[in-house]
Design an enzyme around this catalytic site. Structure first.
Site, PDB file in Angstrom:
ATOM      1  N   GLN A   1       0.838  -1.201   0.000  1.00 13.84           N
ATOM      2  CA  GLN A   1       0.000   0.000   0.000  1.00 13.84           C
ATOM      3  C   GLN A   1       0.874   1.252   0.000  1.00 13.84           C
ATOM      4  O   GLN A   1       1.776   1.403   0.826  1.00 13.84           O
ATOM      5  CB  GLN A   1      -0.926   0.033   1.207  1.00 13.84           C
ATOM      6  CG  GLN A   1      -1.964   1.166   1.116  1.00 13.84           C
ATOM      7  CD  GLN A   1      -2.847   1.251   2.335  1.00 13.84           C
ATOM      8  OE1 GLN A   1      -2.394   1.641   3.406  1.00 13.84           O
ATOM      9  NE2 GLN A   1      -4.118   0.900   2.186  1.00 13.84           N
TER      10      GLN A   1
ATOM     11  N   CYS B   1     -12.282  -4.380  20.414  1.00 12.55           N
ATOM     12  CA  CYS B   1     -11.993  -3.444  21.503  1.00 12.55           C
ATOM     13  C   CYS B   1     -11.010  -2.356  21.072  1.00 12.55           C
ATOM     14  O   CYS B   1     -10.853  -1.340  21.758  1.00 12.55           O
ATOM     15  CB  CYS B   1     -11.439  -4.196  22.705  1.00 12.55           C
ATOM     16  SG  CYS B   1      -9.797  -4.924  22.448  1.00 12.55           S
TER      17      CYS B   1
ATOM     18  N   CYS C   1      -5.672  -3.396  20.097  1.00 16.76           N
ATOM     19  CA  CYS C   1      -4.539  -3.877  19.294  1.00 16.76           C
ATOM     20  C   CYS C   1      -3.761  -2.750  18.633  1.00 16.76           C
ATOM     21  O   CYS C   1      -2.589  -2.921  18.269  1.00 16.76           O
ATOM     22  CB  CYS C   1      -5.025  -4.864  18.239  1.00 16.76           C
ATOM     23  SG  CYS C   1      -6.384  -4.246  17.204  1.00 16.76           S
TER      24      CYS C   1
ATOM     25  N   CYS D   1     -12.334 -11.952  17.750  1.00 16.06           N
ATOM     26  CA  CYS D   1     -12.116 -10.522  17.986  1.00 16.06           C
ATOM     27  C   CYS D   1     -13.368  -9.860  18.539  1.00 16.06           C
ATOM     28  O   CYS D   1     -14.467 -10.043  18.020  1.00 16.06           O
ATOM     29  CB  CYS D   1     -11.717  -9.848  16.669  1.00 16.06           C
ATOM     30  SG  CYS D   1     -11.490  -8.070  16.778  1.00 16.06           S
TER      31      CYS D   1
ATOM     32  N   TYR E   1      -6.024  10.425   4.348  1.00 14.77           N
ATOM     33  CA  TYR E   1      -4.670  10.677   3.851  1.00 14.77           C
ATOM     34  C   TYR E   1      -4.744  11.492   2.561  1.00 14.77           C
ATOM     35  O   TYR E   1      -5.823  11.841   2.088  1.00 14.77           O
ATOM     36  CB  TYR E   1      -3.915   9.355   3.706  1.00 14.77           C
ATOM     37  CG  TYR E   1      -3.661   8.716   5.047  1.00 14.77           C
ATOM     38  CD1 TYR E   1      -2.716   9.246   5.925  1.00 14.77           C
ATOM     39  CD2 TYR E   1      -4.406   7.624   5.483  1.00 14.77           C
ATOM     40  CE1 TYR E   1      -2.507   8.700   7.180  1.00 14.77           C
ATOM     41  CE2 TYR E   1      -4.206   7.063   6.742  1.00 14.77           C
ATOM     42  CZ  TYR E   1      -3.255   7.612   7.581  1.00 14.77           C
ATOM     43  OH  TYR E   1      -3.061   7.084   8.831  1.00 14.77           O
TER      44      TYR E   1
ATOM     45  N   ARG F   1      -8.490  -6.201  12.234  1.00 12.16           N
ATOM     46  CA  ARG F   1      -8.479  -6.546  13.658  1.00 12.16           C
ATOM     47  C   ARG F   1      -8.685  -8.040  13.898  1.00 12.16           C
ATOM     48  O   ARG F   1      -8.068  -8.626  14.791  1.00 12.16           O
ATOM     49  CB  ARG F   1      -9.544  -5.729  14.403  1.00 12.16           C
ATOM     50  CG  ARG F   1      -9.224  -4.248  14.503  1.00 12.16           C
ATOM     51  CD  ARG F   1     -10.409  -3.452  15.042  1.00 12.16           C
ATOM     52  NE  ARG F   1     -11.509  -3.420  14.095  1.00 12.16           N
ATOM     53  CZ  ARG F   1     -12.714  -2.912  14.361  1.00 12.16           C
ATOM     54  NH1 ARG F   1     -12.979  -2.441  15.573  1.00 12.16           N
ATOM     55  NH2 ARG F   1     -13.654  -2.888  13.426  1.00 12.16           N
TER      56      ARG F   1
END
Length: 369
Positions: free
Chosen positions: A101, A350, A353, A347, A172, A326
């Site tokens: 990316q 939350c 991470c 997962c 971005y 996630r």
């Protein structure tokens, strides 16, 4: 019926399944942006876990202004090629594709991250005291940036990566040009949606010219700015569909639909508390609208957790592949688990991470399926 676990082809790229690990900033670069042993270990975990494609965390294409975070990986100089080559080799050993990316921070950075320089943006920005916090890019600088993206893509190709993805989401630089909220230029690069898409299209054209017609070129596109209603004007879905049609016509091979602006509200792209199937796939409506308008494959990201929800999105033609972040941080071997009969990722969304010391799941192993 298309199966999540069956091989598929995007452009010239053959994939072993329809699972994608979406681009995730891992904060595992060296201070000068090189690949670390910790990053290699993370990607090997992912590659052995069954995912078909890994999109790397955003690598910045221009120094210093393009840098968004400390320990972010770079791709702005040839010195980075060997590190990416080693990462690609590692991933390829497990029959997994690696898409690098490419990104530029634009306004989403700070002077202390970019060697004391002022951040750049589509237009001048000021704080509540009237002090300028970002300066407008000149047309000459935009032309240079298009070449910077192209050079970065060439390096990714030289490193043996299977493709590149241009980051046009989450606030971005390329997303800043597409949004009417952040792009209020009064020249040929701002105003109507046709003018706002001009610079991103120039970047696509520059990259395509550099890497040739067959090298996979994907984009990650914002479906919404996700800003409070008081912050207007904002990106409309009708504009997003028009953008997607323009990019598809400009030889983009796949479009991943996401949303949100990190500077204002990170939780739009990483919603917490996903407990039921109704909470999942929160960008699915936008992905379906884009898929109905373009011939290129569409990748759905945004809170997928249940195998049934993922398969339904594919079955109903709302997307061609599913992308997660996630869930893979929590369970790098999630694809193997789902194939073995696990119905849902462990997962709990939350967001613990996302750690600048290096991404890691904070859910105790004993609570994982």
């Amino acid at each position: 019926m298309k199966n999540l676990f069956s091989p598929c082809v995007i452009g010239k790229m053959a994939l072993k399944n329809r699972f994608v690990r979406s681009a995730t900033e891992d904060w595992l670069g060296t201070p000068d942006g090189r690949i670390t042993a910790e990053k290699m270990a993370l990607y090997e975990q992912l590659a052995t876990g069954g995912v078909g494609t890994i999109i790397t965390g955003h690598a910045y294409v221009a120094h210093p202004h393009g840098r968004a975070a400390q320990k972010q990986n770079g791709i702005w100089d040839d010195k980075y090629v060997e590190g990416w080559r080693e990462l690609a080799r590692l991933v390829h050993k497990h029959d997994v594709r690696l898409v690098l990316q490419l990104a530029h921070a634009g306004r989403q950075t700070a002077p202390e991250i970019i060697e004391g320089e002022m951040p750049v943006a589509p237009r001048d920005l000021f704080d509540e005291t009237g002090a300028r916090t970002a300066r407008a890019l000149t047309e000459a600088e935009l032309q240079q940036l298009a070449q910077d993206y192209a050079a970065a893509a060439r390096r990714a190709k030289e490193a043996g990566c299977d493709g590149v993805q241009l980051h046009m989401a989450h606030g971005y630089l390329l997303a800043q040009f597409l949004s009417p909220y952040t792009n209020r230029r009064e020249d040929e690069y701002g105003g109507s949606w046709e003018k706002r898409v001009r610079f991103p299209l120039e970047v696509v054209a520059s990259v395509r010219q550099e890497v040739g017609p067959d090298f996979p070129l994907w984009i990650k596109l914002n479906s919404t700015d996700g800003l409070p209603e008081t912050m207007q004007p904002q990106l409309a879905l009708a504009e997003v569909v028009q953008y997607a049609k323009q990019f598809a016509a400009a030889s983009v091979d796949a479009i991943e639909l996401s949303g949100g602006t990190i500077k204002e509200n990170r939780l739009v792209m990483a919603k917490p508390g996903i407990r039921t199937g109704k909470d999942e796939a929160y960008f699915q409506a936008a992905a379906a609208a884009v898929k109905a308008a373009v011939e290129v494959p569409v990748i759905l990201v945004g809170g997928m957790r249940s195998r049934a929800v993922m398969q339904e999105a594919i079955n109903e033609g709302k997307a061609d592949l599913v992308s997660m972040s996630r869930a893979f941080i929590c369970e790098p071997d999630l694809v193997k688990r789902l194939a073995a009969g696990q119905e849902k990722a462990s997962c709990v969304s939350c967001n613990g991470c996302f750690n600048p010391q290096g991404i890691r799941c904070i859910l105790p192993d004993k609570n994982k399926a």
